[in-house]
Design an enzyme around this catalytic site. Structure first.
Site, mmCIF file in Angstrom:
data_model
loop_
_atom_site.group_PDB
_atom_site.id
_atom_site.type_symbol
_atom_site.label_atom_id
_atom_site.label_comp_id
_atom_site.label_asym_id
_atom_site.label_seq_id
_atom_site.Cartn_x
_atom_site.Cartn_y
_atom_site.Cartn_z
ATOM 1 C CE1 TYR A 122 -4.042 2.020 0.509
ATOM 2 C CE2 TYR A 122 -2.669 3.252 2.036
ATOM 3 C CZ TYR A 122 -3.817 3.138 1.276
ATOM 4 O OH TYR A 122 -4.748 4.164 1.293
ATOM 5 C CE LYS B 49 -3.639 4.433 -2.104
ATOM 6 N NZ LYS B 49 -4.687 4.817 -3.071
#
Length: 284
Positions: A157, A161
């Site tokens: 994640y 991002k």
């Protein structure tokens, strides 16, 4: 560029439109008078959402998978034909993925997070860019504060991002000659039904200490209001809440402080033990 967007009668395309943030953002944009192209995997949810927002003249759904570039390109052409153009594209589809260590994360879990969170943003913006350029409009990618403050157990994640933030920086330079502005949005943790399981997992709670301090959760309404303002002002970079606005410019220093103060060895060891048994959870 200094050119503000009046959203009235402008067409805004949103991927992940049926999710918690996507649906709330669509409602807020419709209240500004925007026309909405709603993209998500769930065709039934999109149909109900479009009806609630006023019907096909002002809001229409398209079932779309952000892992399929050719299909996204066809959808963008349909959106342009239906509404006459695309002024703003918001790449909002994403997943939280597993709250696990790198060694406990499977290749399939890693690939899924990267393919949707990074690849899906790239595909959506690539497919939308020619249409948005025709209107000298604005592209937006929904990233996260975790792009700049990297906790353990969220490797896929955080990597995805952070890469989205870098991608937006590149696109901002590449598309400037065409009159297109590009922004990335970096909210702190906010709760939606789709990510509740991941946020409430034992590993997550142990890691961020019940979501206090730098990981204090923010209200969804606050995120939506700031995203709408960022679109209207063509903002290059937005953090929510605004108290974190310096974070992208001092990410290395912030990361060092967070590692020292928030991620003490005992806390990390406990979270790692719990994270080895946590399952993946989707988010938008």
């Amino acid at each position: 560029m200094g050119r503000q967007l009046d959203l009235s009668a402008r067409t805004v395309l949103i991927t992940g439109a049926a999710g918690g943030l996507g649906s709330a953002l669509a409602q807020a944009l419709r209240e500004r008078g925007a026309y909405l192209a709603l993209l998500d995997l769930d065709a039934d949810a999109l149909a109900a959402q479009a009806d609630a927002l006023g019907g096909a003249d002002v809001a229409r759904g398209w079932a779309a998978d952000v892992t399929d570039l050719a299909y996204l390109e066809r959808v963008m052409a349909e959106v342009r034909a239906h509404f006459g153009g695309i002024d703003v594209a918001v790449a909002g589809a994403g997943v939280l993925g597993p709250v696990k260590t790198m060694t406990a994360t499977s290749a399939a879990e890693w690939d899924r997070v990267i393919d949707i969170n990074l690849g899906g943003v790239w595909r959506a913006l690539r497919a939308a860019a020619p249409h948005v350029a025709a209107r000298q409009g604005h592209l937006v990618a929904l990233s996260s504060l975790i792009a700049y403050v990297h906790p353990p157990l969220l490797g896929g994640y955080a990597a995805s991002k952070a890469a989205v933030a870098a991608l937006c920086d590149v696109l901002r330079l590449e598309l400037r000659p065409a009159g297109v502005t590009v922004g990335s949005v970096h909210p702190a943790i906010f709760r939606t039904p789709l990510i509740a399981g991941g946020l409430d997992s034992p590993a997550a709670v142990a890691l961020v200490r019940d979501f206090t301090g730098v990981f204090r959760t923010v209200e969804l309404d606050a995120v939506v209001a700031d995203v709408v303002r960022a679109i209207e002002h063509r903002s290059a970079r937005l953090t929510v809440p605004r108290a974190h606005r310096a974070t992208p410019f001092a990410a290395g220093a912030v990361q060092a402080v967070v590692e020292r103060l928030a991620f003490r060895p005992r806390t990390v060891r406990r979270a790692i033990a719990l994270g080895s048994i946590t399952t993946a959870t989707e988010s938008r």
